[in-house]
Scaffold this active site. Sequence first.
Site, PDB file in Angstrom:
ATOM      1  N   CYS A  46      -5.760  -0.383   2.721  1.00 24.08           N
ATOM      2  CA  CYS A  46      -4.696   0.091   1.840  1.00 24.08           C
ATOM      3  C   CYS A  46      -4.997   1.517   1.369  1.00 24.08           C
ATOM      4  CB  CYS A  46      -4.480  -0.898   0.690  1.00 24.08           C
ATOM      5  SG  CYS A  46      -2.875  -0.717  -0.124  1.00 24.08           S
TER       6      CYS A  46
ATOM      7  N   HIS B 253      -3.784  -6.253   3.562  1.00 23.64           N
ATOM      8  CA  HIS B 253      -4.980  -6.835   2.943  1.00 23.64           C
ATOM      9  C   HIS B 253      -5.443  -8.067   3.720  1.00 23.64           C
ATOM     10  CE1 HIS B 253      -5.083  -4.307  -0.641  1.00 23.64           C
ATOM     11  NE2 HIS B 253      -3.767  -4.270  -0.495  1.00 23.64           N
TER      12      HIS B 253
ATOM     13  N   GLU C 109      -8.113  -9.661   3.283  1.00 19.45           N
ATOM     14  CA  GLU C 109      -8.950 -10.520   2.432  1.00 19.45           C
ATOM     15  C   GLU C 109      -8.171 -11.587   1.669  1.00 19.45           C
ATOM     16  OE1 GLU C 109      -7.722  -6.922   0.085  1.00 19.45           O
ATOM     17  OE2 GLU C 109      -8.497  -7.246   2.091  1.00 19.45           O
TER      18      GLU C 109
END
Length: 184
Positions: free
Chosen positions: A75, A162, A164
Amino acid sequence: MLPICVVNNYGQFNHLIHRALRDLDIEVALIPNTTSKGEVAAGYRGIILGGGPAIERAGKCAEYLDLGLPVLGICLGLHIVAKKFGGDVHPGKSGGYGSVEVSISEHDDILAGYPEKIPVWASHADEVCRVPEGFTLLASSDICDVEAIACPQKKIYGLQWHPEVSHTLDGKRVYENFDMICRE
């Protein structure tokens, strides 16, 4: 073997990146973005530039890109990479908040093993609007033309989404791929 560092750029998901690597049994440390360049060079085998609210708060992140270590920007980390190497970042047409379908056009080493389309989680207003010279566009979506880039010769990669968070399909694969890159 030295750990990988996750550079905390004050983003809401930086601790999740750290946790994702720990859960994969990858040695990792979460460090502030004010850590000296020398300390990063001496103490880590790879760098993940985490997300954050503004490029003005990215501390010494751009300096870390000169160390010759593998880098993965997530990001805001992607935006730091793009700007450092001559790309442009501007507010997106619509921003990305929530689930986005990404089309992968190049399955290089960071995106190895993924299908051509994947659902990911986005949380951004800004986006890369011009890929830096020497980088390859790896993925795009309907809301963001530049979802992922790579410069394999420098081992520098960037993702707008993202990996994660649980909403991203098989996000751990990105971190496993990055770990392999850092072992080479």
